[in-house]
Write a protein that holds these residues in place. Structure first.
Motif, PDB file in Angstrom:
ATOM      1  N   LEU A 140       4.124   5.862  -5.449  1.00  0.00           N
ATOM      2  CA  LEU A 140       4.262   6.013  -6.897  1.00  0.00           C
ATOM      3  C   LEU A 140       3.067   6.720  -7.532  1.00  0.00           C
ATOM      4  O   LEU A 140       3.218   7.511  -8.456  1.00  0.00           O
ATOM      5  CB  LEU A 140       4.432   4.649  -7.570  1.00  0.00           C
ATOM      6  N   TRP A 141       1.865   6.379  -7.054  1.00  0.00           N
ATOM      7  CA  TRP A 141       0.626   6.913  -7.616  1.00  0.00           C
ATOM      8  C   TRP A 141      -0.257   7.411  -6.480  1.00  0.00           C
ATOM      9  O   TRP A 141      -1.198   6.730  -6.052  1.00  0.00           O
ATOM     10  CB  TRP A 141      -0.098   5.841  -8.420  1.00  0.00           C
ATOM     11  N   SER A 168     -13.586   8.988   6.854  1.00  0.00           N
ATOM     12  CA  SER A 168     -12.585   8.932   7.920  1.00  0.00           C
ATOM     13  C   SER A 168     -11.268   9.543   7.434  1.00  0.00           C
ATOM     14  O   SER A 168     -11.112   9.876   6.261  1.00  0.00           O
ATOM     15  CB  SER A 168     -12.361   7.485   8.355  1.00  0.00           C
ATOM     16  N   ASP A 169     -10.302   9.647   8.332  1.00  0.00           N
ATOM     17  CA  ASP A 169      -8.980  10.161   7.979  1.00  0.00           C
ATOM     18  C   ASP A 169      -8.097   9.087   7.349  1.00  0.00           C
ATOM     19  O   ASP A 169      -7.055   9.396   6.800  1.00  0.00           O
ATOM     20  CB  ASP A 169      -8.275  10.708   9.233  1.00  0.00           C
ATOM     21  N   ARG A 170      -8.496   7.839   7.453  1.00  0.00           N
ATOM     22  CA  ARG A 170      -7.709   6.733   6.922  1.00  0.00           C
ATOM     23  C   ARG A 170      -7.769   6.705   5.404  1.00  0.00           C
ATOM     24  O   ARG A 170      -8.743   7.115   4.794  1.00  0.00           O
ATOM     25  CB  ARG A 170      -8.225   5.412   7.479  1.00  0.00           C
ATOM     26  N   ARG A 171      -6.717   6.194   4.809  1.00  0.00           N
ATOM     27  CA  ARG A 171      -6.633   6.055   3.353  1.00  0.00           C
ATOM     28  C   ARG A 171      -6.396   4.588   3.020  1.00  0.00           C
ATOM     29  O   ARG A 171      -5.769   3.857   3.772  1.00  0.00           O
ATOM     30  CB  ARG A 171      -5.469   6.874   2.800  1.00  0.00           C
ATOM     31  N   VAL A 172      -6.921   4.170   1.882  1.00  0.00           N
ATOM     32  CA  VAL A 172      -6.712   2.810   1.381  1.00  0.00           C
ATOM     33  C   VAL A 172      -6.383   2.874  -0.099  1.00  0.00           C
ATOM     34  O   VAL A 172      -6.615   3.884  -0.764  1.00  0.00           O
ATOM     35  CB  VAL A 172      -7.951   1.913   1.600  1.00  0.00           C
ATOM     36  N   VAL A 173      -5.855   1.783  -0.595  1.00  0.00           N
ATOM     37  CA  VAL A 173      -5.603   1.635  -2.027  1.00  0.00           C
ATOM     38  C   VAL A 173      -6.539   0.537  -2.525  1.00  0.00           C
ATOM     39  O   VAL A 173      -6.407  -0.616  -2.125  1.00  0.00           O
ATOM     40  CB  VAL A 173      -4.126   1.266  -2.295  1.00  0.00           C
ATOM     41  N   VAL A 176       0.840  -1.201   0.000  1.00  0.00           N
ATOM     42  CA  VAL A 176       0.000   0.000   0.000  1.00  0.00           C
ATOM     43  C   VAL A 176       0.873   1.248   0.000  1.00  0.00           C
ATOM     44  O   VAL A 176       0.651   2.186  -0.770  1.00  0.00           O
ATOM     45  CB  VAL A 176      -0.956   0.004   1.204  1.00  0.00           C
ATOM     46  N   LYS A 177       1.874   1.289   0.854  1.00  0.00           N
ATOM     47  CA  LYS A 177       2.772   2.445   0.911  1.00  0.00           C
ATOM     48  C   LYS A 177       3.538   2.604  -0.393  1.00  0.00           C
ATOM     49  O   LYS A 177       3.743   3.717  -0.876  1.00  0.00           O
ATOM     50  CB  LYS A 177       3.724   2.322   2.094  1.00  0.00           C
ATOM     51  N   ASP A 187     -12.537  -4.508   2.022  1.00  0.00           N
ATOM     52  CA  ASP A 187     -12.109  -5.043   0.747  1.00  0.00           C
ATOM     53  C   ASP A 187     -10.988  -4.234   0.109  1.00  0.00           C
ATOM     54  O   ASP A 187     -10.804  -4.287  -1.081  1.00  0.00           O
ATOM     55  CB  ASP A 187     -13.289  -5.148  -0.209  1.00  0.00           C
ATOM     56  N   SER A 188     -10.231  -3.499   0.886  1.00  0.00           N
ATOM     57  CA  SER A 188      -9.148  -2.700   0.367  1.00  0.00           C
ATOM     58  C   SER A 188      -7.918  -2.868   1.250  1.00  0.00           C
ATOM     59  O   SER A 188      -8.008  -3.330   2.360  1.00  0.00           O
ATOM     60  CB  SER A 188      -9.532  -1.213   0.329  1.00  0.00           C
ATOM     61  N   SER A 189      -6.799  -2.478   0.707  1.00  0.00           N
ATOM     62  CA  SER A 189      -5.566  -2.507   1.498  1.00  0.00           C
ATOM     63  C   SER A 189      -5.465  -1.197   2.265  1.00  0.00           C
ATOM     64  O   SER A 189      -5.566  -0.139   1.685  1.00  0.00           O
ATOM     65  CB  SER A 189      -4.373  -2.653   0.563  1.00  0.00           C
ATOM     66  N   SER A 190      -5.263  -1.278   3.564  1.00  0.00           N
ATOM     67  CA  SER A 190      -5.227  -0.077   4.411  1.00  0.00           C
ATOM     68  C   SER A 190      -3.880   0.613   4.365  1.00  0.00           C
ATOM     69  O   SER A 190      -2.857   0.003   4.183  1.00  0.00           O
ATOM     70  CB  SER A 190      -5.523  -0.449   5.859  1.00  0.00           C
ATOM     71  N   LEU A 191      -3.932   1.915   4.594  1.00  0.00           N
ATOM     72  CA  LEU A 191      -2.721   2.727   4.675  1.00  0.00           C
ATOM     73  C   LEU A 191      -2.718   3.461   6.002  1.00  0.00           C
ATOM     74  O   LEU A 191      -3.703   3.937   6.455  1.00  0.00           O
ATOM     75  CB  LEU A 191      -2.715   3.748   3.536  1.00  0.00           C
TER      76      LEU A 191
END
Length: 123
Positions: A10-11, A26-31, A4-5, A119-123
Motif C-alpha cells: 500500500l505504501w 543490506s539488500d533487505r527491506r523492513v517496515v 509487512v508485505k 526493532d523492525s518488521s522484516s520483508l
C-alpha cells in the motif's frame, strides 16, 4: 511478515533498507514501526551534545529520547512521522513549538534514518 508485505504494497515508501552491521546497507527491506528523535548539537570537533527529555511517567523517571509509533496511512514518510511525534510529545508542551521552530534543518535533510533488524518488521 504478512503485515509487512501488506503495508509495503500500500505504501512502498515505508519499505526501507536495513543498515548492515558490517557497514553499508543490506539488500533487505523492513517496515519501521516506531521513530525516535535524538537532537544532536555539534559545538565543536571535540564536543557533541545529545538532547533528551525527562520522562515523568510512574516507574520511568529517566532521561529518554522522544519516540512514537508510525501511523501508516497518516504519516506519508518517516520524516512526517518524526515531525508528528515531535509535535505530539514535545512541541505541545512548549506552546506548540514545531519542528522548524526548534531545529535548524528540515526533517528531510536533518534526519539520519538508521534501521536495525532487531526493532523492525522484516520483508
Amino acid at each position: 511478515e504478512c503485515l509487512v508485505k501488506y503495508v509495503s504494497s500500500l505504501w512502498p515508501q515505508w519499505a526501507l533498507p536495513v543498515d548492515d552491521p558490517r557497514g553499508g546497507v543490506s539488500d533487505r527491506r523492513v517496515v519501521p514501526r516506531e521513530v525516535f528523535i535524538v537532537g544532536v548539537q555539534i559545538e565543536s570537533e571535540e564536543s557533541v551534545l545529545l538532547h533528551a527529555v525527562w520522562c515523568t511517567e510512574k516507574r520511568k523517571h529517566a532521561w529518554q529520547f522522544v519516540g512514537g509509533e508510525v501511523r501508516f496511512g497518516h504519516d506519508e514518510t518517516v520524516y512526517d512521522a518524526a515531525r508528528r511525534v515531535w509535535a505530539e510529545k514535545v512541541g505541545c508542551v512548549y506552546g506548540g513549538l514545531g519542528w522548524d521552530d526548534v531545529f535548524e534543518v528540515p526533517a528531510e535533510k536533518g534526519i539520519l534514518v538508521h534501521i536495525s533488524d532487531e526493532d523492525s518488521s522484516s520483508l
